[in-house]
Design a protein around this motif. Structure first.
Motif, PDB file in Angstrom:
ATOM      1  N   MET A   1       0.681  -1.137   0.029  1.00 44.85           N
ATOM      2  CA  MET A   1       0.143   0.011   0.163  1.00 44.85           C
ATOM      3  C   MET A   1       0.781   1.184   0.196  1.00 44.85           C
ATOM      4  SD  MET A   1      -3.285   0.811   2.469  1.00 44.85           S
ATOM      5  CE  MET A   1      -2.399   0.737   4.097  1.00 44.85           C
ATOM      6  N   LYS A   2       0.317   2.190  -0.765  1.00 45.24           N
ATOM      7  CA  LYS A   2       1.415   3.529  -0.910  1.00 45.24           C
ATOM      8  C   LYS A   2       0.777   4.528   0.009  1.00 45.24           C
ATOM      9  CE  LYS A   2       0.007   3.311  -5.418  1.00 45.24           C
ATOM     10  NZ  LYS A   2      -0.482   1.998  -5.600  1.00 45.24           N
ATOM     11  N   LEU A   3       1.532   5.464   0.197  1.00 46.76           N
ATOM     12  CA  LEU A   3       1.267   6.686   1.165  1.00 46.76           C
ATOM     13  C   LEU A   3       1.197   7.987   0.062  1.00 46.76           C
ATOM     14  CD1 LEU A   3       3.511   6.202   4.088  1.00 46.76           C
ATOM     15  CD2 LEU A   3       1.101   5.450   3.844  1.00 46.76           C
ATOM     16  N   GLY A   4       0.195   8.833   0.388  1.00 44.12           N
ATOM     17  CA  GLY A   4       0.020   9.965  -0.295  1.00 44.12           C
ATOM     18  C   GLY A   4      -0.229  11.126   0.837  1.00 44.12           C
ATOM     19  N   LEU A   5       0.479  12.310   0.629  1.00 41.59           N
ATOM     20  CA  LEU A   5       0.461  13.359   1.506  1.00 41.59           C
ATOM     21  C   LEU A   5      -0.706  14.262   0.819  1.00 41.59           C
ATOM     22  CD1 LEU A   5       1.800  15.434   3.583  1.00 41.59           C
ATOM     23  CD2 LEU A   5       3.045  16.232   1.857  1.00 41.59           C
ATOM     24  N   GLN A   6      -1.699  14.373   1.708  1.00 45.22           N
ATOM     25  CA  GLN A   6      -2.789  15.329   1.472  1.00 45.22           C
ATOM     26  C   GLN A   6      -2.759  16.468   1.961  1.00 45.22           C
ATOM     27  OE1 GLN A   6      -5.362  16.657  -0.088  1.00 45.22           O
ATOM     28  NE2 GLN A   6      -6.586  14.721  -0.145  1.00 45.22           N
ATOM     29  N   LEU A   7      -2.521  17.571   1.027  1.00 43.30           N
ATOM     30  CA  LEU A   7      -2.415  19.194   1.640  1.00 43.30           C
ATOM     31  C   LEU A   7      -3.682  19.701   1.708  1.00 43.30           C
ATOM     32  CD1 LEU A   7       0.720  19.880  -0.883  1.00 43.30           C
ATOM     33  CD2 LEU A   7       0.663  19.264   1.249  1.00 43.30           C
ATOM     34  N   GLY A   8      -4.820  19.161   0.993  1.00 42.57           N
ATOM     35  CA  GLY A   8      -5.875  19.733   1.092  1.00 42.57           C
ATOM     36  C   GLY A   8      -6.132  21.222   0.542  1.00 42.57           C
ATOM     37  N   TYR A   9      -7.100  22.030   0.891  1.00 40.10           N
ATOM     38  CA  TYR A   9      -7.259  23.556   0.414  1.00 40.10           C
ATOM     39  C   TYR A   9      -6.891  24.299   1.398  1.00 40.10           C
ATOM     40  CZ  TYR A   9     -11.911  22.399   2.653  1.00 40.10           C
ATOM     41  OH  TYR A   9     -12.780  22.172   3.320  1.00 40.10           O
ATOM     42  N   TRP A  10      -6.886  25.554   1.033  1.00 44.17           N
ATOM     43  CA  TRP A  10      -6.186  26.537   1.797  1.00 44.17           C
ATOM     44  C   TRP A  10      -7.353  27.141   2.928  1.00 44.17           C
ATOM     45  CZ3 TRP A  10      -3.135  30.332  -1.558  1.00 44.17           C
ATOM     46  CH2 TRP A  10      -2.036  29.435  -2.333  1.00 44.17           C
ATOM     47  N   GLY A  11      -6.865  27.566   4.038  1.00 45.02           N
ATOM     48  CA  GLY A  11      -7.832  28.353   5.033  1.00 45.02           C
ATOM     49  C   GLY A  11      -7.870  29.730   4.528  1.00 45.02           C
ATOM     50  N   ALA A  12      -7.966  30.648   5.569  1.00 47.66           N
ATOM     51  CA  ALA A  12      -8.109  31.912   5.172  1.00 47.66           C
ATOM     52  C   ALA A  12      -6.742  32.623   4.647  1.00 47.66           C
ATOM     53  CB  ALA A  12      -8.348  32.660   6.519  1.00 47.66           C
ATOM     54  N   GLN A  13      -5.669  31.897   4.800  1.00 51.10           N
ATOM     55  CA  GLN A  13      -4.535  32.421   4.308  1.00 51.10           C
ATOM     56  C   GLN A  13      -3.620  31.047   3.670  1.00 51.10           C
ATOM     57  OE1 GLN A  13      -3.278  35.382   3.767  1.00 51.10           O
ATOM     58  NE2 GLN A  13      -5.417  36.263   4.865  1.00 51.10           N
ATOM     59  N   PRO A  14      -2.850  31.289   2.648  1.00 53.54           N
ATOM     60  CA  PRO A  14      -1.841  30.419   2.486  1.00 53.54           C
ATOM     61  C   PRO A  14      -1.159  29.524   3.567  1.00 53.54           C
ATOM     62  CG  PRO A  14      -1.491  31.856   1.006  1.00 53.54           C
ATOM     63  CD  PRO A  14      -2.528  32.603   2.025  1.00 53.54           C
ATOM     64  N   PRO A  15      -1.310  28.197   3.608  1.00 54.37           N
ATOM     65  CA  PRO A  15      -0.590  27.579   4.854  1.00 54.37           C
ATOM     66  C   PRO A  15       1.178  27.680   4.468  1.00 54.37           C
ATOM     67  CG  PRO A  15      -1.235  25.896   2.839  1.00 54.37           C
ATOM     68  CD  PRO A  15      -1.671  27.364   2.517  1.00 54.37           C
ATOM     69  N   GLN A  16       1.695  27.362   5.727  1.00 54.91           N
ATOM     70  CA  GLN A  16       3.296  27.923   5.796  1.00 54.91           C
ATOM     71  C   GLN A  16       3.880  26.697   5.867  1.00 54.91           C
ATOM     72  OE1 GLN A  16       4.650  30.897   5.514  1.00 54.91           O
ATOM     73  NE2 GLN A  16       2.386  31.564   4.982  1.00 54.91           N
ATOM     74  N   GLY A  17       5.081  26.379   5.190  1.00 54.60           N
ATOM     75  CA  GLY A  17       5.668  25.402   5.554  1.00 54.60           C
ATOM     76  C   GLY A  17       5.772  23.937   4.473  1.00 54.60           C
ATOM     77  N   VAL A  18       4.903  24.364   3.452  1.00 53.10           N
ATOM     78  CA  VAL A  18       4.297  23.243   2.551  1.00 53.10           C
ATOM     79  C   VAL A  18       5.445  22.704   1.615  1.00 53.10           C
ATOM     80  CG1 VAL A  18       2.686  22.727   0.739  1.00 53.10           C
ATOM     81  CG2 VAL A  18       1.922  24.141   2.562  1.00 53.10           C
ATOM     82  N   GLY A  19       6.289  23.411   1.139  1.00 50.98           N
ATOM     83  CA  GLY A  19       7.524  23.090   0.566  1.00 50.98           C
ATOM     84  C   GLY A  19       8.221  22.170   1.129  1.00 50.98           C
ATOM     85  N   GLU A  20       8.715  22.228   2.633  1.00 49.56           N
ATOM     86  CA  GLU A  20       9.293  21.464   3.488  1.00 49.56           C
ATOM     87  C   GLU A  20       8.573  19.882   3.424  1.00 49.56           C
ATOM     88  OE1 GLU A  20      11.385  21.397   7.867  1.00 49.56           O
ATOM     89  OE2 GLU A  20      10.077  22.779   7.162  1.00 49.56           O
ATOM     90  N   LEU A  21       7.303  19.995   3.793  1.00 46.06           N
ATOM     91  CA  LEU A  21       6.507  18.971   3.792  1.00 46.06           C
ATOM     92  C   LEU A  21       6.553  18.050   2.499  1.00 46.06           C
ATOM     93  CD1 LEU A  21       2.866  19.888   5.357  1.00 46.06           C
ATOM     94  CD2 LEU A  21       4.514  18.368   6.106  1.00 46.06           C
ATOM     95  N   VAL A  22       6.352  18.567   1.495  1.00 46.68           N
ATOM     96  CA  VAL A  22       6.647  18.031   0.156  1.00 46.68           C
ATOM     97  C   VAL A  22       7.967  17.421   0.156  1.00 46.68           C
ATOM     98  CG1 VAL A  22       6.523  18.096  -2.333  1.00 46.68           C
ATOM     99  CG2 VAL A  22       4.677  19.401  -0.919  1.00 46.68           C
TER     100      VAL A  22
END
Length: 347
Positions: A1-22
């Motif tokens: 079974m594979k794993l996927g990172l679910q970033l979802g959609y943004w809230g009131a502002q763009p999320p921080q640290g997403v580049g590091e997560l990816v």
């Protein structure tokens, strides 16, 4: 079974640290990264922005709302991003619900199954690029010849030759007929509340779709990408804290994501055997009693919907999900360390 990172959609502002997560997901061996959209951020742009720093991760949408774009526009997005990423796109789509479709996009919500079939067929025509694209269906006629038409519409083929003639299409589906159609016409399924305990409910619906004449896939090569919250905790007390923190989200979908008269998410909980609970939660939620609504959600339901426990418990639970046919777990991780931790535990 594979794993996927679910970033979802943004809230009131763009999320921080997403580049590091990816980056952490790529390094840790995750298979894919997925984005979503509601009525704020779109699903394609973040994949193009953060995906540019990756070379291996598949780039998926979960999900693109079909009413937000014409089928040919969706195909153009997928075609373009597939070229830029070197053939890594997974096109996940869904019909959303009447509140969003009619309230945000200004489109009628009627006949979602027929609309889905037309959208998928048109996108496949665009990507195959075998002939000018036409469609006789009532929802997306091509060329358009209805009221206000000039009569000058011309069937066209995409100028750009697609990198892949058959980009994987996964569909978000919840009800029996929608799930069966997904098994018939799609390459994968993105269920919203798929759990080991409820998995048996879906199997006859999937089998119906696989058995239809012309079905694209069989159970052996059909992908099921289930979303859940996975968290490794040190002990039972920590697990209880996480379960309590998840209850408001369960209550939101059970009682607040949709109109009282038509809430598709609530209907899933009803099919899972929680009809009375769903009625009570919805009543409190729509009355503004959100905390009381969350308080009604039992620990057992949260535990079934998500994977929360010690290292050993998490491994055991992941195996249970895999045994039901899940091919990818879509996980929301809050930090690069959490991404690495999950990958280490499940290595």
């Amino acid at each position: 079974m594979k794993l996927g990172l679910q970033l979802g959609y943004w809230g009131a502002q763009p999320p921080q640290g997403v580049g590091e997560l990816v980056a952490a997901a790529e390094d840790a061996g995750f298979d894919a990264v997925f984005t979503a959209e509601a009525w704020g951020s779109d699903a394609f742009t973040p994949l193009a922005w953060w995906g540019r720093e990756t070379s291996r991760l598949r780039l998926g949408t979960s999900i693109v709302q079909m009413s937000g774009r014409t089928p040919t526009s969706i195909a153009m997005h997928a075609l373009t991003l597939d070229h830029l990423s070197g053939g890594r796109v997974v096109l996940g789509m869904g019909v959303s619900g009447p509140q969003v479709v009619e309230g945000w996009y200004g489109e009628p919500f009627s006949k979602p199954l027929a609309r889905t079939r037309e959208v998928v067929a048109i996108i496949r025509q665009v990507l195959a690029r075998e002939a000018p694209v036409t469609n006789d269906g009532p929802h997306h006629p091509l060329p358009y010849a209805g009221p206000g038409a000039t009569g000058l519409g011309k069937p066209l083929k995409p100028i750009v030759h697609p990198l892949r003639a058959d980009v994987p299409i996964w569909l978000g589906a919840e009800g029996p007929r929608n799930v069966a159609q997904t098994a018939e016409i799609a390459d994968g399924w993105i269920p919203i509340f798929y759990t080991p305990r409820s998995a048996g409910m879906y199997q006859p619906w999937l089998d119906e779709g696989f058995a239809r004449p012309g079905a694209r896939r069989t159970r052996a090569d059909f992908e099921i990408a289930a979303t859940c919250h996975l968290e490794v905790v040190p002990d039972a007390a920590a697990k209880q804290r996480v379960i309590d923190a998840m209850k408001p989200f369960v209550a939101l979908y059970m009682g607040g994501m949709g109109a009282k008269e038509q809430n598709f998410h609530k209907q899933v909980f009803e099919r899972m055997g929680h009809a009375d609970l769903a009625d009570q939660v919805q009543k409190l939620y729509l009355e503004g009693e959100k905390d009381r609504a969350a308080g009604l959600v039992p620990d057992e339901l949260v535990d079934d919907m998500h994977i929360i426990g010690t290292e050993g418990e998490v491994r055991e639970r992941v195996a249970q999900w895999e045994e039901t046919g899940v091919t990818t777990l879509l996980l929301s991780c809050r930090s690069a360390d959490e991404v690495r931790r999950v990958a280490e535990v499940l290595a």
